[in-house]
Design a protein around this motif. Structure first.
Motif, mmCIF file in Angstrom:
data_model
loop_
_atom_site.group_PDB
_atom_site.id
_atom_site.type_symbol
_atom_site.label_atom_id
_atom_site.label_comp_id
_atom_site.label_asym_id
_atom_site.label_seq_id
_atom_site.Cartn_x
_atom_site.Cartn_y
_atom_site.Cartn_z
ATOM 1 N N MET A 39 -37.382 49.543 55.871
ATOM 2 C CA MET A 39 -37.459 50.432 54.710
ATOM 3 C C MET A 39 -36.216 50.306 53.858
ATOM 4 O O MET A 39 -36.231 49.899 52.712
ATOM 5 N N ARG B 209 -33.976 48.283 54.042
ATOM 6 C CA ARG B 209 -33.647 46.922 53.672
ATOM 7 C C ARG B 209 -34.307 46.540 52.337
ATOM 8 O O ARG B 209 -33.713 45.881 51.506
ATOM 9 N N LEU C 258 -35.017 48.600 49.988
ATOM 10 C CA LEU C 258 -34.266 49.317 48.966
ATOM 11 C C LEU C 258 -33.019 48.528 48.591
ATOM 12 O O LEU C 258 -32.720 48.299 47.420
ATOM 13 N N ILE C 259 -32.328 48.063 49.646
ATOM 14 C CA ILE C 259 -31.102 47.304 49.390
ATOM 15 C C ILE C 259 -31.405 46.065 48.582
ATOM 16 O O ILE C 259 -30.718 45.753 47.614
ATOM 17 N N LEU D 291 -32.056 46.957 44.968
ATOM 18 C CA LEU D 291 -30.837 47.394 44.296
ATOM 19 C C LEU D 291 -29.860 46.230 44.145
ATOM 20 O O LEU D 291 -29.147 46.133 43.154
ATOM 21 N N ALA D 292 -29.862 45.327 45.121
ATOM 22 C CA ALA D 292 -28.958 44.182 45.033
ATOM 23 C C ALA D 292 -29.305 43.325 43.828
ATOM 24 O O ALA D 292 -28.421 42.802 43.150
ATOM 25 N N ALA E 124 -30.527 44.404 41.042
ATOM 26 C CA ALA E 124 -29.949 45.113 39.904
ATOM 27 C C ALA E 124 -28.452 44.839 39.818
ATOM 28 O O ALA E 124 -27.883 44.696 38.749
ATOM 29 N N GLY E 125 -27.813 44.721 40.995
ATOM 30 C CA GLY E 125 -26.381 44.461 41.029
ATOM 31 C C GLY E 125 -26.039 43.116 40.432
ATOM 32 O O GLY E 125 -25.102 42.997 39.647
ATOM 33 N N VAL E 126 -26.825 42.110 40.781
ATOM 34 C CA VAL E 126 -26.583 40.783 40.224
ATOM 35 C C VAL E 126 -26.725 40.834 38.718
ATOM 36 O O VAL E 126 -25.941 40.254 37.974
ATOM 37 N N SER F 273 -26.066 43.320 36.800
ATOM 38 C CA SER F 273 -24.868 43.935 36.231
ATOM 39 C C SER F 273 -23.724 42.950 36.167
ATOM 40 O O SER F 273 -22.972 42.899 35.212
ATOM 41 N N LEU F 274 -23.595 42.139 37.230
ATOM 42 C CA LEU F 274 -22.547 41.132 37.232
ATOM 43 C C LEU F 274 -22.729 40.166 36.077
ATOM 44 O O LEU F 274 -21.781 39.766 35.439
ATOM 45 N N ALA F 275 -23.996 39.812 35.844
ATOM 46 C CA ALA F 275 -24.276 38.886 34.759
ATOM 47 C C ALA F 275 -23.765 39.459 33.450
ATOM 48 O O ALA F 275 -23.252 38.747 32.596
ATOM 49 N N LEU F 276 -23.884 40.786 33.286
ATOM 50 C CA LEU F 276 -23.421 41.416 32.061
ATOM 51 C C LEU F 276 -21.925 41.212 31.889
ATOM 52 O O LEU F 276 -21.446 40.939 30.801
ATOM 53 N N THR F 277 -21.178 41.345 32.990
ATOM 54 C CA THR F 277 -19.731 41.127 32.911
ATOM 55 C C THR F 277 -19.454 39.739 32.383
ATOM 56 O O THR F 277 -18.622 39.537 31.522
ATOM 57 N N VAL G 143 -25.610 33.411 34.565
ATOM 58 C CA VAL G 143 -24.389 33.963 35.167
ATOM 59 C C VAL G 143 -23.273 32.927 35.215
ATOM 60 O O VAL G 143 -22.189 33.141 34.679
ATOM 61 N N VAL H 186 -24.957 50.796 47.827
ATOM 62 C CA VAL H 186 -25.447 50.000 46.698
ATOM 63 C C VAL H 186 -25.295 50.772 45.398
ATOM 64 O O VAL H 186 -24.837 50.221 44.390
ATOM 65 N N ILE I 191 -23.010 49.415 42.234
ATOM 66 C CA ILE I 191 -23.566 49.158 40.906
ATOM 67 C C ILE I 191 -22.910 50.061 39.870
ATOM 68 O O ILE I 191 -22.614 49.639 38.755
ATOM 69 N N ASN J 25 -17.610 48.150 33.069
ATOM 70 C CA ASN J 25 -18.005 47.418 31.863
ATOM 71 C C ASN J 25 -18.417 48.318 30.723
ATOM 72 O O ASN J 25 -18.832 47.836 29.677
#
Lengths: 420, 300
Positions: A1, A3, A5-6, A9-10, A12-14, A16-20, B31, B225, B229, B236
């Protein structure tokens, strides 16, 4: 379960990194809008917006010219984009940095673009460049060739609210800094703002210069060298610092922009403020002050009124990257007709920028005095380091009011002389 | 992940590539490539009009570290990220707990929470800027009616005083970060097995004890997480500061993100150098955070 979710969300995290990562480098692609199908040339016109709202936005004014122009020139199309004044420099600069060149801009002009050989000279895109007001020729020139073509001009005066003056028991408008201080204190006592001092990023370079001029200072000395950290200028900021500390201005002038304070003047709660003719429509549309409630006089200096004022012109610049010289020339010759110059001035209460249009307007009761002041006016510097210098003045000069005037001016001087 | 690929047909070994390929291409294009361009730009001497004038070596970094405003900007960035993320997570925990209870109108309340998320951050910031206007902003008018501030004074000029402005902007940042964190935690709460709670109650555990020993540990993956995030997003965050104060007066309300943008107007290479540093900070913070939070223990 958890996992699952993670995992989601992970992802989504990538993202966000791309935005940086994207926030970094500017693109370097070159796009040039060539001649379209059927031999139609499309011109990209980017203008600053002088309007006070959607009803009189500058794109409307330009669209009326474009409609008339396109009817006569079926082979040329013109697309106009109007950009808010606050963002104009920034957005045009971003277009240039990204090599997405407009064909014509109307607003601020910077010598850098001429230096980078991005511009057509005035005589390449105007049939009669000599009709442009000669007083601004120097400002638009680089290496002796004129690239910036004045489109509209204005000069500055001190506007004051007669109602508040009467209420505070002041009979004559101030002519010296000491009187400004006294009068502002009296107005403050009525519960209003004595003096509106817009030293926020929008137009700090103008407000600061008007005060510098009052003490025999300025951005450049008589021989055209940058002299921003001169003794006179430091003195001027020292005066402003104590002026602000006495509480007669709006709070925190370093964060206040001209437009906001002009609106506040129009609402009748500011005693004095430096303004250009562009303030008049704001007063009129505010509906709080009638034309007998305010007046404008020469700007006070340290020991007497300024005999020169800041003359500002907004310029047209024609970019050569897309190679549309003939089409640009056709359009500019059309747009520079007297009737469009006068229509612009009427719409936005600004002054014309051509000799023929000025003559047509010289006997006007409102514009006449401003026009008379133009030939003696002081202009902004025209060196290639001015763009960076101006940005830094806008961002930092207000901090002198709470910090150390000398060191703030020293840093600006450094920027001005670094890239020369 | 398992790698039990049948050995019979050698070509089949490449089948995974078919599935991973597009995603890999996307990551390389979106990226990695920008990061490479950014790093290259930071070593170039680029004119304010975007012309490459050759290599600058590490000159841009030297210039950047000589910026007088930089130490303040870095410190403010740390305060900004830590402050906003901590407050966001604490409030989100409470909100998620609330939204996990059955109460009348819960559906409406849950929808309402999405609003700050759905609205453009720029619009939200603009609305707050108006609301904080010293003369007639709605916040000041209410405070004035309560007899707390005088309109038009320094006191009412929240955005004119750097510290007050920064606190208000942090509040706006919390406001726009809440929905995501709350929903992430809410999702975590909803995966929990009621049997565990049942057992705890039978054993006589107090509600606080249940929360500390069952809810929080089970929420850990969601919290990790969501926090990570948030750290990246808040670090940013550009529109809030830009719309409300433009990082001013001076640079006194700038974080590294807005400072980078201000630099870009005149010094592209230096701005790119700061981007590289920003990127490095985000990556390092993320790695350290995952290490400390023992991310791997959760996944395996």
């Amino acid at each position: 379960m958890s996992r699952k979710l993670i995992a989601s969300l992970a992802i989504a995290g990538v993202g966000s990194l791309a935005l940086t990562a994207c926030a970094g480098g500017g693109g370097t692609k070159s796009t040039s809008a060539g001649t379209g199908p059927g031999g139609v040339t499309t011109l990209k016109l980017v203008v600053a917006d002088y309007g006070t709202g959607p009803s009189n936005t500058s794109s409307k004014y330009w669209q009326s010219i474009i409609t008339a122009f396109e009817a006569q020139n079926p082979k040329i199309k013109v697309n106009v984009t109007a950009i808010n004044w606050n963002d104009f420099d920034n957005q045009v600069q971003t277009m240039i940095q990204n090599h997405q060149y407009p064909d014509i801009t109307e607003g601020d002009y910077f010598a850098n673009y001429a230096q980078e050989k991005l511009l057509y000279s005035a005589d390449q895109v105007l049939s009669n460049p000599d009709n442009l007001l000669p007083v601004f020729k120097n400002q638009g020139s680089y290496d002796g060739v004129q690239y910036g073509m004045p489109w509209t001009t204005s000069s500055r005066t001190l506007f004051y609210n007669k109602k508040l003056f009467a209420e505070a028991g002041i009979t004559t408008p101030p002519t010296t800094w000491a009187q400004v201080q006294t009068d502002a204190t009296k107005i403050k006592a009525t519960g209003n703002v004595g003096y509106g001092l817009p030293l926020g990023p929008e137009e700090a370079q103008a407000e600061a210069l008007l005060w510098f001029l009052g003490n025999g200072g300025g951005y450049q000395n008589a021989s055209g060298q940058y002299d921003i950290n001169s003794t006179q200028n430091v003195q001027t900021l020292d005066f402003l610092k104590s002026f602000v500390a006495s509480g007669v201005t709006e709070p925190n002038p370093a964060s206040k922009n001209r437009t906001d304070l002009w609106q506040q003047f129009a609402s009748g709660t500011i005693g004095m403020i430096n303004g250009s003719p562009a303030l008049i429509p704001i007063i009129n549309s505010g509906g709080k002050l009638t034309s007998s409630d305010w007046a404008s006089v020469q700007i006070p200096g340290k020991n007497g009124p300024l005999n020169t004022t800041l003359g500002v012109c907004d310029n047209v610049a024609a970019f050569n990257a897309n190679g549309h010289q003939a089409a640009i020339k056709a359009f500019l010759d059309f747009a520079y007709q007297d009737k469009y110059q006068l229509q612009f001035d009427k719409e936005y209460d600004l002054l014309p920028a051509t000799t023929s249009a000025t003559q047509a307007l010289s006997s006007d009761p409102i514009f006449g005095p401003f026009l008379k002041a133009l030939p003696q006016s002081v202009q902004y510097p025209s060196t290639t380091s001015w763009a960076n210098t101006k940005t830094q003045i806008q961002q930092t000069i207000g901090t002198a009011l709470t910090g150390n005037p000398k060191s703030v001016l020293d840093q600006i001087q450094q920027t001005a002389t670094k890239s020369q | 992940m398992s790698t039990n690929v049948p050995r019979a047909n050698p070509l089949r070994r490449f089948t995974p590539l078919l599935w991973v390929g597009p995603a890999a291409a996307l990551i390389i294009g979106v990226v990695i490539w920008p990061v490479v361009v950014m790093a290259t730009t930071s070593t170039l001497n680029i004119s304010p009009d975007g012309f490459n004038l050759g290599s600058a070596g590490l000159g841009n970094y030297r210039e950047l570290f000589q910026e007088i405003a930089l130490p303040g900007v870095l410190m403010r960035t740390a305060v900004w990220v830590v402050g906003v993320v901590v407050v966001t997570m604490v409030v989100s925990l409470l909100l998620a707990q609330l939204f996990n209870q059955a109460f009348p109108g819960r559906r409406v309340a849950r929808w309402a929470l999405i609003a700050p998320w759905g609205a453009s951050v720029m619009m939200t910031s603009l609305i707050f800027r108006w609301a904080l206007n010293a003369q007639n902003g709605v916040v000041n008018v209410i405070l004035h009616d309560l007899g707390l501030v005088n309109l038009g004074t320094d006191q009412a000029d929240w955005l004119g005083r750097p510290v007050a402005a920064f606190v208000w902007m942090m509040a706006v940042a919390v406001f726009v970060s809440l929905p995501f964190s709350t929903y992430a935690i809410l999702a975590g709460l909803q995966t929990m097995d009621s049997a565990v709670y049942e057992a705890a109650r039978v054993d006589g555990a107090s509600p606080w004890r249940i929360y500390r020993s069952i809810t929080l540990p089970l929420l850990r993956p969601a919290l990790i997480v969501a926090t990570l995030i948030n750290v990246i997003n808040v670090f940013n965050s550009f529109p809030i500061i830009w719309e409300m104060t433009r990082g001013g007066p001076g640079y006194s309300t700038s974080t590294t993100t807005t400072f980078m943008f201000i630099l870009k107007q005149s010094y592209i290479g230096e701005s790119a150098a700061l981007s590289v540093i920003n990127f490095a900070i985000v990556v390092i913070v993320a790695l350290v955070f995952l290490k400390v939070a023992k991310w791997k223990d959760q996944v395996d």
